[in-house]
Every structure is written in C-alpha cells, then in structure tokens.
Design a protein around this motif. Sequence first.
Motif, PDB file in Angstrom:
ATOM      1  N   TYR A   1      -9.955   5.621  48.256  1.00 36.31           N
ATOM      2  CA  TYR A   1     -10.543   4.289  48.347  1.00 36.31           C
ATOM      3  C   TYR A   1      -9.721   3.350  49.221  1.00 36.31           C
ATOM      4  N   ASN A   2      -8.806   3.903  50.010  1.00 33.30           N
ATOM      5  CA  ASN A   2      -7.974   3.126  50.941  1.00 33.30           C
ATOM      6  C   ASN A   2      -7.136   2.051  50.256  1.00 33.30           C
ATOM      7  N   GLN A   3      -6.645   2.340  49.050  1.00 33.93           N
ATOM      8  CA  GLN A   3      -5.803   1.360  48.386  1.00 33.93           C
ATOM      9  C   GLN A   3      -4.522   1.107  49.190  1.00 33.93           C
ATOM     10  N   ASN A   4      -4.019   2.109  49.847  1.00 34.23           N
ATOM     11  CA  ASN A   4      -2.758   2.003  50.556  1.00 34.23           C
ATOM     12  C   ASN A   4      -2.853   2.888  51.796  1.00 34.23           C
ATOM     13  N   ARG A   5      -3.027   2.296  52.929  1.00 36.78           N
ATOM     14  CA  ARG A   5      -3.250   3.072  54.159  1.00 36.78           C
ATOM     15  C   ARG A   5      -2.087   3.993  54.529  1.00 36.78           C
ATOM     16  N   PRO A   6      -0.833   3.560  54.455  1.00 34.57           N
ATOM     17  CA  PRO A   6       0.253   4.498  54.794  1.00 34.57           C
ATOM     18  C   PRO A   6       0.290   5.718  53.868  1.00 34.57           C
ATOM     19  N   ARG A   7       0.085   5.492  52.569  1.00 36.93           N
ATOM     20  CA  ARG A   7       0.088   6.625  51.636  1.00 36.93           C
ATOM     21  C   ARG A   7      -1.123   7.520  51.855  1.00 36.93           C
ATOM     22  N   ARG A   8      -2.246   6.933  52.192  1.00 38.47           N
ATOM     23  CA  ARG A   8      -3.429   7.746  52.493  1.00 38.47           C
ATOM     24  C   ARG A   8      -3.157   8.618  53.709  1.00 38.47           C
ATOM     25  N   ALA A   9      -2.524   8.045  54.725  1.00 41.41           N
ATOM     26  CA  ALA A   9      -2.186   8.816  55.921  1.00 41.41           C
ATOM     27  C   ALA A   9      -1.226   9.951  55.573  1.00 41.41           C
ATOM     28  N   LEU A  10      -0.229   9.659  54.731  1.00 48.26           N
ATOM     29  CA  LEU A  10       0.714  10.695  54.310  1.00 48.26           C
ATOM     30  C   LEU A  10       0.000  11.790  53.524  1.00 48.26           C
TER      31      LEU A  10
END
Length: 196
Positions: free
Chosen positions: A119-128
């Motif tokens: 749900y894109n709560q945190n873009r850097p973590r989603r990318a990781l």
Amino acid sequence: AIPSPTRAPCDSTHGTHHDDPAPSDSTRTTLGTGQNDPCLSPQTSAATGVVLVGDAIHTLPPDLSQGVNAALEDILLLHEALAASADDVFAALELYQRRRAKDIEACARLSAVGHPWQYNQNRPRRALWSVQFGLTLALHRLLPYLFSPPVLLSVKLGRLSYLELVEMHRRNEQNGAVLAVVILAGVAAAGSLLSS
C-alpha cells in the motif's frame, strides 16, 4: 447461552435484565467481563462458551490474502479437535490451541515478510522489499535446490503450512547470507590476485 437459574447473578453484575425469549427455561447469550464474573463460573462455563476463530482471534493483514483461509483452517481444526476428544469441549479447546497456535503465529510472521509494503506506506522499504523479492525469485530460478520461491508466491500455492513457509523463508535468508559471504570472499580474493 446461560440457563435461566444462572442469569440473576449475571444480570445483577452487568446491571441488565433480559426477558426470556420463550416461556420455557430458555437461555440468553452473555459475554463475561472478567475473572470474578459469575457469568464465567465453572458451573456456567460447563454449559456455555465462546470460541473465537478467524479475525476475531488473529487478525491478519490482507497482504498475503490469508484471512479467510486461516479462518477456515481454524474451523476445520476445531471440528477435528472436537471429534478427537469425543465432543469434550474443554479437551477439544486445549487440543485445538496446541495444534493451531504456532501455525497462526507463523502466518502473522509471514505477513511481515510476504508483501508488507503493497500500500506504499514507505517507499524506500517497498523498494527494498521489491529488490529482495526479485533477487529471491532470480536465485530460486538459478539455484532451485538452495533457494525457494519468494513467500508471496509460495503462500498462494497453498501446499505448505505457515510454519513450513516461515522455515522456507528462514532458509532463503541463511542461504542468501552464505552466498553473499562467498561472493564477497571471491571478489576479495580476485582483487588481491589482480593487485599482486
């Protein structure tokens, strides 16, 4: 459901009164509020009870789409526990708890690693997470005996228990760490050979 003779202490404790829905010795449902609640006495509990299943007892985020599956497994295991204990509810509940607790804990742990950032709560973590997912998938295709598919794909197949999926994920992480050390050692050895 609580038999009529038991209702008076419950009504006085909870400050309520409930008329019988039928003229005979009927029952009503009461939710107890604490340890000293007369509604939850051993005499009452022998004839009453509530079993929580599904999201009522273990809410799972929708990330892995396992809420309904886990609830259906709860019901199946509760049915099996009742059959195995000759419908002795207390024995069945203990058996159910022993059989189910670890798998549900594993399912909750899988939600944290399976697809936690959809749900894109945190873009850097989603990318990781996306990099880890792609790397795990690539390693599975290159070295299928060392790496299992990512949890998100494996859980959808429904062939493994949640405990088995957690173990699979743990092995992937361990094998990935070993592979990273081997690659780094190889690069360091190649670098020292080239510099000499």
